[in-house]
Write an enzyme that holds these catalytic residues in place. Structure first.
Site, PDB file in Angstrom:
ATOM      1  CB  THR A 183      -0.912   0.041   1.249  1.00 35.79           C
ATOM      2  OG1 THR A 183      -0.096   0.154   2.412  1.00 35.79           O
ATOM      3  CG2 THR A 183      -1.785  -1.213   1.364  1.00 35.79           C
ATOM      4  CG  HIS A 184       0.467   4.402   1.421  1.00 39.24           C
ATOM      5  ND1 HIS A 184      -0.208   5.607   1.460  1.00 39.24           N
ATOM      6  CD2 HIS A 184      -0.227   3.577   2.260  1.00 39.24           C
ATOM      7  CE1 HIS A 184      -1.224   5.524   2.305  1.00 39.24           C
ATOM      8  NE2 HIS A 184      -1.278   4.286   2.799  1.00 39.24           N
ATOM      9  CB  SER A 306      19.436   1.580 -25.817  1.00 41.03           C
ATOM     10  OG  SER A 306      20.352   2.625 -26.045  1.00 41.03           O
ATOM     11  CG  ASN A 314      14.716   0.344 -22.747  1.00 43.80           C
ATOM     12  OD1 ASN A 314      15.319   0.202 -21.686  1.00 43.80           O
ATOM     13  ND2 ASN A 314      15.235   0.935 -23.811  1.00 43.80           N
ATOM     14  CE1 TYR A 346     -25.209  14.474 -38.664  1.00 43.05           C
ATOM     15  CE2 TYR A 346     -25.515  16.557 -39.838  1.00 43.05           C
ATOM     16  CZ  TYR A 346     -24.728  15.463 -39.502  1.00 43.05           C
ATOM     17  OH  TYR A 346     -23.457  15.365 -40.001  1.00 43.05           O
ATOM     18  CD  GLN A 351     -18.029  15.178 -41.499  1.00 46.84           C
ATOM     19  OE1 GLN A 351     -19.050  15.180 -42.163  1.00 46.84           O
ATOM     20  NE2 GLN A 351     -16.939  15.815 -41.869  1.00 46.84           N
ATOM     21  CE  LYS A 354     -18.263   9.462 -39.724  1.00 52.01           C
ATOM     22  NZ  LYS A 354     -18.364   9.871 -41.134  1.00 52.01           N
TER      23      LYS A 354
HETATM   24  N1  ARG Z   1     -20.503  12.677 -42.930  1.00 55.84           N
HETATM   25  C1  ARG Z   1     -21.655  13.059 -42.197  1.00 55.84           C
HETATM   26  C2  ARG Z   1     -21.492  12.722 -40.710  1.00 55.84           C
HETATM   27  O1  ARG Z   1     -20.645  11.962 -40.364  1.00 55.84           O
HETATM   28  C3  ARG Z   1     -22.833  12.337 -42.736  1.00 55.84           C
HETATM   29  C4  ARG Z   1     -24.119  12.996 -42.435  1.00 55.84           C
HETATM   30  C5  ARG Z   1     -24.264  14.244 -43.208  1.00 55.84           C
HETATM   31  N2  ARG Z   1     -25.529  14.820 -42.978  1.00 55.84           N
HETATM   32  C6  ARG Z   1     -25.839  16.101 -43.287  1.00 55.84           C
HETATM   33  N3  ARG Z   1     -27.016  16.502 -43.009  1.00 55.84           N
HETATM   34  N4  ARG Z   1     -24.958  16.869 -43.843  1.00 55.84           N
HETATM   35  O2  ARG Z   1     -22.199  13.241 -39.898  1.00 55.84           O
END
Ligand code: ARG
Length: 481
Positions: A183-184, A306, A314, A346, A351, A354
């Site tokens: 511990t610690h 190294s 390493n 939306y 986007q 992603k």
């Molecule tokens: N490439 C866009 C995204 O990932 C797709 C959807 C586009 N939709 C829009 N209404 N422009 O969100």
């Protein structure tokens, strides 16, 4: 995030002259109208690369949508059964091309959705132009990401279980091997390699429970929500969901789109938990493989040397795992931060969730694979572990021995504290044998860990088989992911 930076650099080089001024740009014709080429480049962003990961999912989602359209009671029919089959055949060909790395998304396409529609229209004419009936790219990308997430979650669960199984095996193989418990970071009490190893296994098993919760929330189909408000067509959303192997549709069409980003953040937060488990394991390994400890030895081929110091090997893998914990947490935070100020419906900001979503998933999976491989080949050094024991480690056991002879605990504690210099070392193996209660060194239920791993593996296999079956049936191919 790095890819975003690279794209920005590339784009600024592409667009700016040597004086840094933007040159006059041409307008590009796209499926959805004429767009200034700088704007097109800027708004497509990383999609041209990232959407390559979504081609299969987009084909699968489109096949379900077209099948549903061919079955709903609209006259004249949007697709006859034969027309539906023709579209699906073409989607199968696109999917195979994508799997062979031969499907490209051009700037004029903007994204995978319009790229696939372009190919379908080029091959099938009118039929290709009909596939977007009653849907929007908004619900389309949402279903693509959920299908992609489904495969990734099943993969992740498998990899987390593999590491949990390796750690359980390591524990079983070293059930009686003493190790100083800390511990610690300071020596605390006698412990064992098995306790240490299965603590990591149990953490991963809890992460699997979280991953399954994320799976359950992801397991709802947004398709048919269209732009966010439904369409004046009798869409059969339950059928689409069934064809795609989802548990059910997302009910509310606005929520179906609002949930984008939320699902990603939820999945990434479970990835962060997995990474926190790995971080602790990585940190332990870094410490316990130092020559000053030498408790464990990592396989030589898992280290790097190294360029100047010939003797070096390493532990780069565990160091990079530690760094990648930060990267995955950053991916989660990027998604949360983008979503925190979004209104309903939306928004294009989505986007940009992603990139971190795909990166976070891929990084977590790669770390799990590397750690499982490394742990399966890690050596336990019993002598070094035994050398770690000093008399002080037995102080608490000694006090409890006095308690056993009737002394109140606080008096026993004080007695041992006052006589620390005279404390004898005890036999660590005997000490760990005496802790027989649930979950302690001699009370570890390896069979329970193994049973939990087994049950989760069966759950995972059933999900993967069900997914492949649904896609194979839908596309009339033998889909194996
Ligand atoms: N490439 C866009 C995204 O990932 C797709 C959807 C586009 N939709 C829009 N209404 N422009 O969100």
């Amino acid at each position: 995030m790095l890819t975003q930076w690279k794209t920005n650099m590339r784009n600024s080089r592409r667009k700016a002259g040597s004086d840094g001024m933007t040159k006059a740009q041409k307008t590009r014709r796209t499926t959805v109208g004429a767009i200034d080429s700088v704007v097109l480049d800027f708004t497509a962003g990383d999609d041209l690369q990232l959407d390559r990961m979504l081609v299969s999912a987009d084909c699968i989602g489109t096949a379900a949508h077209v099948t549903m359209l061919s079955r709903i009671p609209v006259r004249p029919r949007i697709f006859s059964a034969a027309e539906c089959r023709a579209v699906i055949r073409e989607l199968g060909a696109i999917l195979r091309a994508a799997q062979a790395g031969q499907f490209t998304i051009s700037l004029d396409d903007q994204d995978v959705h319009l790229a696939i529609e372009r190919v379908l229209t080029a091959k099938l004419g009118e039929l290709g132009k009909k596939v977007h009936t009653g849907r929007s790219r908004n619900d389309q990308v949402a279903v693509d990401l959920r299908l992609y997430a489904r495969e990734q979650l099943i993969g992740l669960i498998g990899e987390a279980l593999e590491l949990a199984a390796v750690m359980t095996r390591l524990g079983r193989a070293n059930v009686g091997v003493p190790m100083v418990g800390r511990t610690h970071m300071q020596p605390a009490m006698p412990s064992s390699v098995a306790l240490w190893a299965t603590a990591h296994a149990e953490s991963l098993l809890d992460d699997v429970t979280l991953l399954r919760a994320a799976y359950a929330i992801n397991d709802q189909c947004p398709l048919g929500a269209a732009a966010s408000y439904g369409v004046p067509l009798p869409l059969d959303r339950a059928l689409t969901a069934r064809l795609l192997g989802f548990a059910r549709p997302v009910h509310n069409v606005l929520y179906a789109n609002n949930a984008r980003g939320k699902i990603e953040a939820l999945i990434l937060s479970t990835c962060s938990q997995v990474m926190l488990s790995l971080s602790r394991l990585a940190q332990d390994l870094m410490l316990f493989t130092m020559p000053e400890f030498g408790y464990f030895s990592l396989p030589a081929e898992f280290g790097t040397g190294s360029s100047i110091m010939p003797q070096k090997n390493n532990p780069d893998v565990v160091e990079l795992v530690r760094a990648r914990v930060s990267r995955v947490v950053a991916c989660e935070l990027a998604v949360v931060d983008i979503c925190k100020s979004l209104p309903s419906g939306y928004n294009r900001d989505l986007q940009d969730t992603k990139g971190p979503f795909l990166e976070g998933l891929a990084t977590t999976r790669a770390c799990l694979r590397a750690m499982a491989l490394m742990m399966a080949n890690t050596r336990v050094n019993r002598e070094a572990l035994a050398r770690g024991f000093s008399a002080g480690v037995f102080a608490t056991d000694k006090a409890l021995e006095l308690v056993g002879r009737g002394m109140p605990f606080r008096d026993a504690y004080q007695y041992v504290k006052d006589h620390l210099a005279e404390l004898d070392t005890m036999d660590p193996a005997e000490s760990i044998r005496r802790k027989t209660h649930l979950g302690a060194t001699a009370g570890l239920d390896f069979a329970a860990y193994e049973a939990r791993v087994g049950a989760e593996r069966r759950w995972r296999k059933a999900r993967w088989d069900g997914h492949c079956r649904a896609v194979s049936r839908l596309l009339g191919i033998s889909y194996k992911g």
